[in-house]
Design a protein around this motif. Structure first.
Motif, PDB file in Angstrom:
ATOM      1  N   LEU A   1       0.635  59.031 -26.663  1.00  0.00           N
ATOM      2  CA  LEU A   1       0.304  60.138 -27.895  1.00  0.00           C
ATOM      3  C   LEU A   1      -0.545  58.465 -29.115  1.00  0.00           C
ATOM      4  O   LEU A   1       0.201  59.433 -29.923  1.00  0.00           O
ATOM      5  CB  LEU A   1       1.637  60.430 -28.525  1.00  0.00           C
ATOM      6  CG  LEU A   1       2.203  61.810 -27.215  1.00  0.00           C
ATOM      7  CD1 LEU A   1       3.606  62.008 -27.690  1.00  0.00           C
ATOM      8  CD2 LEU A   1       1.206  62.953 -27.809  1.00  0.00           C
ATOM      9  N   LEU A   2      -0.404  57.511 -29.061  1.00  0.00           N
ATOM     10  CA  LEU A   2      -0.169  56.439 -29.986  1.00  0.00           C
ATOM     11  C   LEU A   2      -0.750  55.630 -29.403  1.00  0.00           C
ATOM     12  O   LEU A   2      -0.387  54.749 -29.752  1.00  0.00           O
ATOM     13  CB  LEU A   2       0.546  56.296 -30.987  1.00  0.00           C
ATOM     14  CG  LEU A   2       2.105  55.662 -30.413  1.00  0.00           C
ATOM     15  CD1 LEU A   2       3.191  55.259 -31.355  1.00  0.00           C
ATOM     16  CD2 LEU A   2       3.213  55.980 -29.673  1.00  0.00           C
ATOM     17  N   SER A   3      -1.984  55.288 -27.909  1.00  0.00           N
ATOM     18  CA  SER A   3      -2.496  54.430 -27.483  1.00  0.00           C
ATOM     19  C   SER A   3      -2.680  53.293 -29.024  1.00  0.00           C
ATOM     20  O   SER A   3      -2.774  51.849 -28.252  1.00  0.00           O
ATOM     21  CB  SER A   3      -3.033  54.776 -26.198  1.00  0.00           C
ATOM     22  OG  SER A   3      -4.682  55.226 -27.246  1.00  0.00           O
TER      23      SER A   3
ATOM     24  N   ASP B   1      -1.398  49.642 -28.315  1.00  0.00           N
ATOM     25  CA  ASP B   1      -2.650  48.053 -28.351  1.00  0.00           C
ATOM     26  C   ASP B   1      -2.576  47.263 -29.506  1.00  0.00           C
ATOM     27  O   ASP B   1      -2.135  45.814 -29.476  1.00  0.00           O
ATOM     28  CB  ASP B   1      -3.907  48.991 -28.404  1.00  0.00           C
ATOM     29  CG  ASP B   1      -4.187  49.703 -27.534  1.00  0.00           C
ATOM     30  OD1 ASP B   1      -3.202  49.013 -26.267  1.00  0.00           O
ATOM     31  OD2 ASP B   1      -4.935  50.286 -26.895  1.00  0.00           O
ATOM     32  N   VAL B   2      -2.057  47.688 -30.650  1.00  0.00           N
ATOM     33  CA  VAL B   2      -1.981  46.793 -32.236  1.00  0.00           C
ATOM     34  C   VAL B   2      -0.991  46.184 -32.444  1.00  0.00           C
ATOM     35  O   VAL B   2      -0.855  44.901 -32.657  1.00  0.00           O
ATOM     36  CB  VAL B   2      -2.562  47.574 -33.132  1.00  0.00           C
ATOM     37  CG1 VAL B   2      -1.923  47.442 -34.515  1.00  0.00           C
ATOM     38  CG2 VAL B   2      -4.261  48.171 -33.675  1.00  0.00           C
ATOM     39  N   LEU B   3       0.405  47.113 -31.279  1.00  0.00           N
ATOM     40  CA  LEU B   3       1.488  46.306 -31.629  1.00  0.00           C
ATOM     41  C   LEU B   3       1.629  45.331 -30.803  1.00  0.00           C
ATOM     42  O   LEU B   3       2.143  44.148 -30.695  1.00  0.00           O
ATOM     43  CB  LEU B   3       2.454  47.314 -31.775  1.00  0.00           C
ATOM     44  CG  LEU B   3       3.865  46.185 -31.738  1.00  0.00           C
ATOM     45  CD1 LEU B   3       4.347  46.312 -32.732  1.00  0.00           C
ATOM     46  CD2 LEU B   3       5.327  48.149 -31.144  1.00  0.00           C
TER      47      LEU B   3
ATOM     48  N   PHE C   1      -7.112  60.106 -35.612  1.00  0.00           N
ATOM     49  CA  PHE C   1      -7.044  60.480 -34.455  1.00  0.00           C
ATOM     50  C   PHE C   1      -8.139  60.101 -33.234  1.00  0.00           C
ATOM     51  O   PHE C   1      -9.182  60.764 -33.686  1.00  0.00           O
ATOM     52  CB  PHE C   1      -5.910  61.573 -33.912  1.00  0.00           C
ATOM     53  CG  PHE C   1      -5.409  60.749 -32.464  1.00  0.00           C
ATOM     54  CD1 PHE C   1      -4.357  60.471 -31.966  1.00  0.00           C
ATOM     55  CD2 PHE C   1      -5.981  61.763 -30.993  1.00  0.00           C
ATOM     56  CE1 PHE C   1      -3.512  60.174 -30.510  1.00  0.00           C
ATOM     57  CE2 PHE C   1      -5.681  61.872 -29.516  1.00  0.00           C
ATOM     58  CZ  PHE C   1      -4.605  60.915 -29.528  1.00  0.00           C
ATOM     59  N   PRO C   2      -8.173  58.905 -32.640  1.00  0.00           N
ATOM     60  CA  PRO C   2      -7.832  58.629 -31.676  1.00  0.00           C
ATOM     61  C   PRO C   2      -7.538  57.353 -32.633  1.00  0.00           C
ATOM     62  O   PRO C   2      -6.905  55.838 -31.787  1.00  0.00           O
ATOM     63  CB  PRO C   2      -8.086  58.455 -30.483  1.00  0.00           C
ATOM     64  CG  PRO C   2      -9.560  58.520 -30.488  1.00  0.00           C
ATOM     65  CD  PRO C   2      -9.177  59.388 -31.484  1.00  0.00           C
ATOM     66  N   GLY C   3      -7.800  56.679 -33.884  1.00  0.00           N
ATOM     67  CA  GLY C   3      -7.357  55.810 -34.136  1.00  0.00           C
ATOM     68  C   GLY C   3      -6.035  54.944 -35.082  1.00  0.00           C
ATOM     69  O   GLY C   3      -4.933  56.307 -34.644  1.00  0.00           O
ATOM     70  N   PHE C   4      -5.817  53.927 -36.033  1.00  0.00           N
ATOM     71  CA  PHE C   4      -4.857  53.830 -35.903  1.00  0.00           C
ATOM     72  C   PHE C   4      -4.580  54.868 -37.197  1.00  0.00           C
ATOM     73  O   PHE C   4      -5.263  55.178 -37.998  1.00  0.00           O
ATOM     74  CB  PHE C   4      -5.225  52.604 -36.768  1.00  0.00           C
ATOM     75  CG  PHE C   4      -3.373  51.843 -37.238  1.00  0.00           C
ATOM     76  CD1 PHE C   4      -2.534  51.050 -35.434  1.00  0.00           C
ATOM     77  CD2 PHE C   4      -2.990  52.261 -37.586  1.00  0.00           C
ATOM     78  CE1 PHE C   4      -1.285  50.243 -36.204  1.00  0.00           C
ATOM     79  CE2 PHE C   4      -1.552  50.708 -38.497  1.00  0.00           C
ATOM     80  CZ  PHE C   4      -0.959  51.057 -37.713  1.00  0.00           C
ATOM     81  N   PRO C   5      -3.255  55.176 -37.327  1.00  0.00           N
ATOM     82  CA  PRO C   5      -2.517  56.542 -37.614  1.00  0.00           C
ATOM     83  C   PRO C   5      -2.979  55.913 -39.518  1.00  0.00           C
ATOM     84  O   PRO C   5      -1.666  55.482 -39.463  1.00  0.00           O
ATOM     85  CB  PRO C   5      -1.140  57.262 -37.651  1.00  0.00           C
ATOM     86  CG  PRO C   5      -1.596  56.531 -36.337  1.00  0.00           C
ATOM     87  CD  PRO C   5      -2.178  55.196 -35.680  1.00  0.00           C
ATOM     88  N   THR C   6      -2.967  56.794 -40.387  1.00  0.00           N
ATOM     89  CA  THR C   6      -2.593  56.349 -41.778  1.00  0.00           C
ATOM     90  C   THR C   6      -1.181  56.788 -41.482  1.00  0.00           C
ATOM     91  O   THR C   6      -0.532  55.836 -42.836  1.00  0.00           O
ATOM     92  CB  THR C   6      -3.206  57.028 -42.570  1.00  0.00           C
ATOM     93  OG1 THR C   6      -2.838  57.435 -43.783  1.00  0.00           O
ATOM     94  CG2 THR C   6      -3.312  58.690 -42.587  1.00  0.00           C
TER      95      THR C   6
END
Length: 433
Positions: free
Chosen positions: A269-271, A275-277, A310-315
């Motif tokens: 749901l938030l790959s 990945d950033v984390l 999506f699928p980018g980093f969510p605001t």
């Protein structure tokens, strides 16, 4: 008015159950307008926005009921709501209701599809930007609706019913994608939505509509095809896990150090955000029970991010990640491309000792050795929880006011954090519960 008191410094360890997604729950509730049969929604989060929207729909004639407690049920588990719009008794959504919740404007799609008319108040501005409804209006006009703006209302008519058409979104909009997809299910012929939102919540709504008898293909891609049907029927649907809540607690664990398993959710749901984390040096592991988040004593590495659809980093995780980067060893840059005015949390994080400089749509965050607790004020839903994350790592006491913002999107936040060792409590204001 309630406040939340946080005493920082404790590691988070244990298990946090993730609730159903608020951003999926709201359009699913509105989808009940499309059928005269009962729609049952499971794993619904217990949120202020959910209860408010449910009450708003009663104005249109929707009956609803909630399942009571069950033996052995964890009170942090999602609830079940039954909604029945046997007869639409009012196709008008007045300003006093729509002004309480922007998402209630989305009723314009199902009302037009089922009743061929609607008069819905324009929602007005928003603390994080104007969020105009022009995409909703132009999309419905493409489906054959006649829409006039009169005295602050969108007055819409489709005397012969909506008709399928091709519509290209000028820019990606989750809300407009929800609305046009619902409207198109009862339109005559095929509708093709291009440059559509790809968010998991759009897929979840499509899955529910398909269970109700809709013909939809391509949800989750930028092109969605809907072949209209004469009617939809009742169904039972389970709400997708909340990816924003998942990411929020993951960042809280990374902020404090610790080891927590987030259950009832999925990394798919938030790959991008995970990945950033992981790039910050935090351990992120998918397992059979959910997602394990862990960080020891090693310093956080700075990471640059740009918010994207999506699928980018969510605001909706931008503020939380900014709070995390205040403790990174170095400088990170966070660029907000979705909403204007979405850096209002910067001034409040600075009260905790954060070093953040704004240049247009980019925030440059210089990590500091420590944060110090202070009184802070929430300005919107996501900003409010970034202050909680900051407070969890700050020395001493942090008091977050205006927490009604938090109650709109995070179910029993203080209880979930307390279970994992945080010192977090709600302080009820005068006249409050």
């Amino acid at each position: 008015m309630d406040k939340i008191r946080i005493v920082g410094g404790n590691r988070l360890e244990g298990v946090i159950p993730i609730s159903g997604a608020k951003n999926a729950a709201l359009p699913l509730i509105i989808a009940s307008l499309l059928t005269d049969e009962r729609l049952t929604l499971e794993n619904m989060p217990r949120l202020r926005d959910v209860s408010l929207l449910t009450r708003i729909l009663t104005n249109h004639g929707v009956d609803y009921s909630l399942n009571g407690k069950r033996p052995g049920e964890d009170h942090l588990a999602g609830q079940t709501i039954h909604l029945t719009a046997r007869e639409i008794v009012d196709t008008r959504a007045p300003y006093e209701l729509v002004s309480q919740m922007r998402a209630s404007f989305w009723v314009i799609g199902p009302l037009l599809a089922r009743c061929h008319e609607a008069k819905v108040s324009l929602p007005g501005g928003c603390a994080i930007g104007t969020r105009p409804v022009d995409l909703f209006i132009s999309g419905l006009q493409a489906l054959g609706a006649q829409i006039d703006i009169e005295a602050g209302y969108a007055v819409a008519k489709a005397p012969g019913g909506l008709v399928g058409a091709r519509y290209v979104f000028p820019k990606v909009s989750v809300g407009a994608t929800h609305t046009l997809m619902m409207a198109a299910t009862l339109a005559k012929g095929e509708t093709v939505l291009e440059n559509a939102a790809r968010e998991p919540e759009v897929v979840d709504l499509a899955d529910c509509l398909i269970a109700m008898g809709a013909n939809i293909e391509g949800a989750g891609t930028s092109t969605i095809r809907i072949e209209g049907v004469d009617r939809l029927h009742g169904a039972t649907h389970r709400v997708v896990p909340d990816r924003i809540e998942t990411g929020t607690y993951a960042m809280a664990v990374a902020m404090t150090g610790g080891d927590v398993t987030l259950t009832g959710t999925s990394p798919d749901l938030l790959s991008n955000a995970l990945d950033v984390l992981a790039a910050t040096g935090t351990t992120v592991e998918a397992g059979p029970d959910g997602i394990r988040i862990a960080r020891g004593s090693q310093p956080l590495r700075p990471v640059d991010v740009v918010t994207e659809p999506f699928p980018g980093f969510p605001t909706d995780l931008q503020a939380q990640f900014m709070a995390l980067m205040t403790r990174a060893s170095g400088v990170s840059r966070i660029t907000e491309t979705i909403f204007e005015n979405r850096f209002m949390h910067v001034a409040e994080l600075s009260r905790l000792g954060a070093r953040i400089a704004i240049d247009g749509r980019t925030a440059e965050v210089t990590g500091v050795d420590r944060l110090i607790g202070a009184p802070v004020m929430a300005t919107d839903l996501r900003a409010s929880v970034s202050l909680v994350i900051g407070g969890l790592a700050a020395e001493g006491e942090t008091i977050v006011s205006r927490v009604y913002h938090l109650d709109r999107g995070f179910e029993r936040l203080e209880e979930k954090l307390t279970r994992c060792g945080a010192i977090v409590e709600r302080i009820s204001g005068e006249g409050m519960r």
